[in-house]
Write a protein that holds these residues in place. Structure first.
Motif, PDB file in Angstrom:
ATOM      1  N   PHE A  66       0.876  -1.195   0.097  1.00 56.01           N
ATOM      2  CA  PHE A  66      -0.031  -0.169  -0.116  1.00 56.01           C
ATOM      3  C   PHE A  66       0.957   1.375   0.009  1.00 56.01           C
ATOM      4  O   PHE A  66       0.681   2.361  -0.711  1.00 56.01           O
ATOM      5  CB  PHE A  66      -0.848   0.002   1.089  1.00 56.01           C
ATOM      6  N   TRP A  70       1.065   4.027  -2.758  1.00 58.24           N
ATOM      7  CA  TRP A  70       0.718   5.407  -2.201  1.00 58.24           C
ATOM      8  C   TRP A  70       1.561   6.396  -2.818  1.00 58.24           C
ATOM      9  O   TRP A  70       1.394   7.429  -3.399  1.00 58.24           O
ATOM     10  CB  TRP A  70       0.490   5.507  -0.632  1.00 58.24           C
ATOM     11  N   CYS A  77      -4.900   4.578  -9.211  1.00 60.17           N
ATOM     12  CA  CYS A  77      -6.095   4.045  -8.544  1.00 60.17           C
ATOM     13  C   CYS A  77      -7.010   4.772  -8.560  1.00 60.17           C
ATOM     14  O   CYS A  77      -6.963   6.196  -8.267  1.00 60.17           O
ATOM     15  CB  CYS A  77      -5.361   3.422  -7.332  1.00 60.17           C
ATOM     16  N   SER A  79      -8.946   5.036  -6.202  1.00 61.02           N
ATOM     17  CA  SER A  79      -9.200   5.408  -4.560  1.00 61.02           C
ATOM     18  C   SER A  79      -8.320   4.711  -3.638  1.00 61.02           C
ATOM     19  O   SER A  79      -7.727   3.693  -4.311  1.00 61.02           O
ATOM     20  CB  SER A  79     -10.775   5.072  -4.067  1.00 61.02           C
ATOM     21  N   ALA A  80      -8.319   5.167  -2.574  1.00 55.16           N
ATOM     22  CA  ALA A  80      -7.278   4.387  -1.564  1.00 55.16           C
ATOM     23  C   ALA A  80      -7.917   3.035  -1.280  1.00 55.16           C
ATOM     24  O   ALA A  80      -6.980   2.126  -1.009  1.00 55.16           O
ATOM     25  CB  ALA A  80      -7.268   5.295  -0.199  1.00 55.16           C
ATOM     26  N   LYS A  81      -8.881   2.874  -1.279  1.00 56.25           N
ATOM     27  CA  LYS A  81      -9.586   1.393  -1.013  1.00 56.25           C
ATOM     28  C   LYS A  81      -9.024   0.573  -2.192  1.00 56.25           C
ATOM     29  O   LYS A  81      -8.640  -0.474  -2.175  1.00 56.25           O
ATOM     30  CB  LYS A  81     -11.108   1.486  -1.346  1.00 56.25           C
ATOM     31  N   GLU A  82      -9.141   1.236  -3.655  1.00 53.16           N
ATOM     32  CA  GLU A  82      -8.464   0.154  -4.715  1.00 53.16           C
ATOM     33  C   GLU A  82      -7.131  -0.191  -4.310  1.00 53.16           C
ATOM     34  O   GLU A  82      -6.836  -1.325  -4.529  1.00 53.16           O
ATOM     35  CB  GLU A  82      -8.714   0.971  -5.895  1.00 53.16           C
ATOM     36  N   ILE A  84      -5.602  -0.518  -1.243  1.00 55.00           N
ATOM     37  CA  ILE A  84      -5.661  -1.570  -0.334  1.00 55.00           C
ATOM     38  C   ILE A  84      -6.133  -2.660  -0.895  1.00 55.00           C
ATOM     39  O   ILE A  84      -5.417  -3.835  -0.589  1.00 55.00           O
ATOM     40  CB  ILE A  84      -6.763  -0.886   0.921  1.00 55.00           C
ATOM     41  N   ASP A  85      -7.036  -2.888  -1.564  1.00 60.35           N
ATOM     42  CA  ASP A  85      -7.378  -4.112  -2.363  1.00 60.35           C
ATOM     43  C   ASP A  85      -6.212  -4.836  -3.167  1.00 60.35           C
ATOM     44  O   ASP A  85      -6.143  -5.979  -2.968  1.00 60.35           O
ATOM     45  CB  ASP A  85      -8.643  -3.903  -3.262  1.00 60.35           C
ATOM     46  N   HIS A  88      -3.672  -6.199  -0.572  1.00 57.55           N
ATOM     47  CA  HIS A  88      -4.178  -7.350   0.027  1.00 57.55           C
ATOM     48  C   HIS A  88      -4.020  -8.582  -1.032  1.00 57.55           C
ATOM     49  O   HIS A  88      -3.464  -9.562  -0.804  1.00 57.55           O
ATOM     50  CB  HIS A  88      -5.831  -7.449   0.376  1.00 57.55           C
TER      51      HIS A  88
END
Length: 133
Positions: A66, A70, A77, A79-82, A84-85, A88
């Motif tokens: 991440f 970043w 990306c 979003s930040a969620k993308e 993070i995904d 993972h």
């Protein structure tokens, strides 16, 4: 979700091919004194852990990826969620996971065909399917 003992019974008895029974054991635990009861999981062959990981190793890989996204490509990306995904997915591809990821993999495996599990994006799902083939 089922209890760990129920999951383990299915994996070691119902879903394990006969030639591997009594050779493959699955292990997962949570540590009550750790933050959020984090834990580890493993697959043992004849008592030797051949695949194992824990929350802290998994989280370290997630955070490292991440942070890389970043600082370099997060703008690619949505979003930040993308990010993070993606982190993972990266951590799992590196062979790191925790007991929760192990349980999620079982849930995926338990609710789809062996054929679909054999080509899953999730390597733990593929392992479950391979041992059951």
């Amino acid at each position: 979700m089922s209890t760990w003992s129920g999951i383990r019974k299915k994996l070691e008895n119902d879903y394990l091919c006969p030639a591997l029974r009594d050779h493959i054991q699955y292990f997962a635990t949570s540590y009550s004194k750790s933050a959020d009861h984090e834990g580890r999981a493993a697959i043992r062959m004849d008592g030797v852990e051949v695949l194992r990981s824990n929350y802290y190793t998994y989280f370290e890989n997630v955070w490292m990826k991440f942070h890389q996204l970043w600082s370099t490509t997060l703008k690619d990306c949505d979003s930040a969620k993308e990010a993070i995904d993606q982190a993972h997915v990266y951590a799992l591809e590196q062979g790191t996971f925790d007991q929760k990821v192990f349980y999620e993999a079982f849930d995926i495996f338990d609710n789809q065909s062996i054929d679909k599990s054999l080509v899953s994006d999730n390597p733990i799902v593929r392992i479950f399917a391979f041992f059951g083939s």
